[in-house]
Design a protein around this motif. Sequence first.
Motif, PDB file in Angstrom:
ATOM      1  N   PHE A  39       7.783  -6.470   9.959  1.00  0.00           N
ATOM      2  CA  PHE A  39       8.274  -6.864   8.638  1.00  0.00           C
ATOM      3  C   PHE A  39       7.680  -5.990   7.546  1.00  0.00           C
ATOM      4  CE2 PHE A  39       8.599 -11.020  10.944  1.00  0.00           C
ATOM      5  CZ  PHE A  39       9.980 -11.021  11.017  1.00  0.00           C
ATOM      6  N   TYR A  40       6.421  -5.593   7.703  1.00  0.00           N
ATOM      7  CA  TYR A  40       5.784  -4.728   6.703  1.00  0.00           C
ATOM      8  C   TYR A  40       6.468  -3.369   6.651  1.00  0.00           C
ATOM      9  CZ  TYR A  40       1.950  -8.112   7.182  1.00  0.00           C
ATOM     10  OH  TYR A  40       1.205  -9.252   7.233  1.00  0.00           O
ATOM     11  N   VAL A  41       6.954  -2.908   7.783  1.00  0.00           N
ATOM     12  CA  VAL A  41       7.653  -1.627   7.822  1.00  0.00           C
ATOM     13  C   VAL A  41       9.076  -1.770   7.286  1.00  0.00           C
ATOM     14  CG1 VAL A  41       8.542   0.142   9.406  1.00  0.00           C
ATOM     15  CG2 VAL A  41       6.242  -0.770   9.724  1.00  0.00           C
ATOM     16  N   LEU A  42       9.715  -2.908   7.547  1.00  0.00           N
ATOM     17  CA  LEU A  42      11.111  -3.093   7.145  1.00  0.00           C
ATOM     18  C   LEU A  42      11.299  -3.412   5.661  1.00  0.00           C
ATOM     19  CD1 LEU A  42      12.542  -5.179  10.125  1.00  0.00           C
ATOM     20  CD2 LEU A  42      12.945  -2.779   9.606  1.00  0.00           C
ATOM     21  N   VAL A  43      10.291  -3.987   5.014  1.00  0.00           N
ATOM     22  CA  VAL A  43      10.459  -4.435   3.625  1.00  0.00           C
ATOM     23  C   VAL A  43      10.845  -3.318   2.660  1.00  0.00           C
ATOM     24  CG1 VAL A  43       9.133  -5.277   1.650  1.00  0.00           C
ATOM     25  CG2 VAL A  43       9.188  -6.568   3.719  1.00  0.00           C
ATOM     26  N   PRO A  44      10.204  -2.166   2.656  1.00  0.00           N
ATOM     27  CA  PRO A  44      10.581  -1.164   1.642  1.00  0.00           C
ATOM     28  C   PRO A  44      11.872  -0.412   1.932  1.00  0.00           C
ATOM     29  CG  PRO A  44       8.717  -0.374   2.902  1.00  0.00           C
ATOM     30  CD  PRO A  44       8.996  -1.754   3.373  1.00  0.00           C
ATOM     31  N   ILE A  45      12.440  -0.564   3.108  1.00  0.00           N
ATOM     32  CA  ILE A  45      13.614   0.238   3.466  1.00  0.00           C
ATOM     33  C   ILE A  45      14.814  -0.022   2.557  1.00  0.00           C
ATOM     34  CG2 ILE A  45      15.313   0.634   5.298  1.00  0.00           C
ATOM     35  CD1 ILE A  45      13.000   0.541   7.278  1.00  0.00           C
ATOM     36  N   PRO A  46      15.202  -1.273   2.247  1.00  0.00           N
ATOM     37  CA  PRO A  46      16.344  -1.443   1.328  1.00  0.00           C
ATOM     38  C   PRO A  46      16.101  -0.848  -0.060  1.00  0.00           C
ATOM     39  CG  PRO A  46      15.904  -3.493   2.471  1.00  0.00           C
ATOM     40  CD  PRO A  46      14.782  -2.565   2.804  1.00  0.00           C
ATOM     41  N   ALA A  47      14.887  -0.977  -0.575  1.00  0.00           N
ATOM     42  CA  ALA A  47      14.604  -0.407  -1.898  1.00  0.00           C
ATOM     43  C   ALA A  47      14.630   1.120  -1.855  1.00  0.00           C
ATOM     44  CB  ALA A  47      13.253  -0.897  -2.399  1.00  0.00           C
TER      45      ALA A  47
ATOM     46  N   THR B  94      -2.328 -15.303   4.064  1.00  0.00           N
ATOM     47  CA  THR B  94      -3.101 -14.626   3.024  1.00  0.00           C
ATOM     48  C   THR B  94      -2.966 -13.112   3.153  1.00  0.00           C
ATOM     49  OG1 THR B  94      -4.655 -16.469   3.131  1.00  0.00           O
ATOM     50  CG2 THR B  94      -5.360 -14.519   1.932  1.00  0.00           C
ATOM     51  N   GLY B  95      -2.984 -12.615   4.388  1.00  0.00           N
ATOM     52  CA  GLY B  95      -2.765 -11.187   4.608  1.00  0.00           C
ATOM     53  C   GLY B  95      -1.392 -10.743   4.155  1.00  0.00           C
ATOM     54  N   ASN B  96      -0.375 -11.599   4.369  1.00  0.00           N
ATOM     55  CA  ASN B  96       0.971 -11.291   3.886  1.00  0.00           C
ATOM     56  C   ASN B  96       0.997 -11.146   2.370  1.00  0.00           C
ATOM     57  OD1 ASN B  96       2.210 -11.226   6.372  1.00  0.00           O
ATOM     58  ND2 ASN B  96       2.987 -13.312   6.249  1.00  0.00           N
ATOM     59  N   LEU B  97       0.291 -12.022   1.683  1.00  0.00           N
ATOM     60  CA  LEU B  97       0.237 -11.922   0.221  1.00  0.00           C
ATOM     61  C   LEU B  97      -0.327 -10.579  -0.218  1.00  0.00           C
ATOM     62  CD1 LEU B  97      -0.976 -15.477  -0.838  1.00  0.00           C
ATOM     63  CD2 LEU B  97       1.256 -14.451  -1.226  1.00  0.00           C
ATOM     64  N   PHE B  98      -1.416 -10.158   0.426  1.00  0.00           N
ATOM     65  CA  PHE B  98      -2.023  -8.882   0.057  1.00  0.00           C
ATOM     66  C   PHE B  98      -1.103  -7.705   0.370  1.00  0.00           C
ATOM     67  CE2 PHE B  98      -6.030 -11.275   0.074  1.00  0.00           C
ATOM     68  CZ  PHE B  98      -6.610 -10.766  -1.078  1.00  0.00           C
ATOM     69  N   ILE B  99      -0.460  -7.724   1.514  1.00  0.00           N
ATOM     70  CA  ILE B  99       0.414  -6.610   1.904  1.00  0.00           C
ATOM     71  C   ILE B  99       1.631  -6.523   0.984  1.00  0.00           C
ATOM     72  CG2 ILE B  99       1.924  -5.738   3.733  1.00  0.00           C
ATOM     73  CD1 ILE B  99      -0.940  -5.276   4.379  1.00  0.00           C
ATOM     74  N   PHE B 100       2.267  -7.652   0.725  1.00  0.00           N
ATOM     75  CA  PHE B 100       3.460  -7.610  -0.113  1.00  0.00           C
ATOM     76  C   PHE B 100       3.123  -7.335  -1.574  1.00  0.00           C
ATOM     77  CE2 PHE B 100       5.339 -10.284   3.395  1.00  0.00           C
ATOM     78  CZ  PHE B 100       6.032  -9.219   3.932  1.00  0.00           C
ATOM     79  N   LEU B 101       1.948  -7.741  -2.015  1.00  0.00           N
ATOM     80  CA  LEU B 101       1.499  -7.357  -3.349  1.00  0.00           C
ATOM     81  C   LEU B 101       1.294  -5.846  -3.427  1.00  0.00           C
ATOM     82  CD1 LEU B 101       0.519  -8.259  -6.177  1.00  0.00           C
ATOM     83  CD2 LEU B 101      -1.771  -8.369  -5.194  1.00  0.00           C
ATOM     84  N   THR B 102       0.774  -5.255  -2.368  1.00  0.00           N
ATOM     85  CA  THR B 102       0.596  -3.801  -2.320  1.00  0.00           C
ATOM     86  C   THR B 102       1.939  -3.089  -2.392  1.00  0.00           C
ATOM     87  OG1 THR B 102      -1.374  -4.083  -0.957  1.00  0.00           O
ATOM     88  CG2 THR B 102      -0.361  -1.916  -0.969  1.00  0.00           C
ATOM     89  N   ILE B 103       2.926  -3.580  -1.654  1.00  0.00           N
ATOM     90  CA  ILE B 103       4.246  -2.947  -1.662  1.00  0.00           C
ATOM     91  C   ILE B 103       4.893  -3.082  -3.038  1.00  0.00           C
ATOM     92  CG2 ILE B 103       6.565  -3.075  -0.668  1.00  0.00           C
ATOM     93  CD1 ILE B 103       5.188  -3.902   1.968  1.00  0.00           C
TER      94      ILE B 103
END
Length: 135
Positions: free
Chosen positions: A45-53, A111-120
């Motif tokens: 999911f971390y890899v797939l999130v920025p692809i549409p943007a 909590t890790g998801n929050l940090f990762i998606f905040l970074t993205i």
Amino acid sequence: MGTLGAIIGMSFLCAIGILLLVLGCSLDKFKTEKGSWWIMFNLFFYVLVPIPALIVRRLGADFSSFSGSSNLVVELALFFTSGIVVSAFGLPVVLARAGIIKYGAMGLVMTGNLFIFLTILLFFTAFQPEDDFGF
């Protein structure tokens, strides 16, 4: 120092998020007999999130134009991005409810998801191309 500071800050946030993800998998307190490394599927999911943007940026559409007119490509990219983010938060919940992981591991992964998606999110706002209109 602005761009360099942003890169250092984002790498620190990303490292904290990945650390929490790995801790949720590897701590003995959270291990089950079924194995607790299923949480690592969140990396997809971390890899797939920025692809549409990134696709929208490549096509030349702009996320920051909230003038009332909607762009189908931007709306579709935001829909897919939100679906991926919801899935990343939903996977640990489903795994915890199924008994595959413990609830403490689920909390660490959330909590890790929050940090990762905040970074993205910070990446896309910090490195957004500037317009030349001068308004």
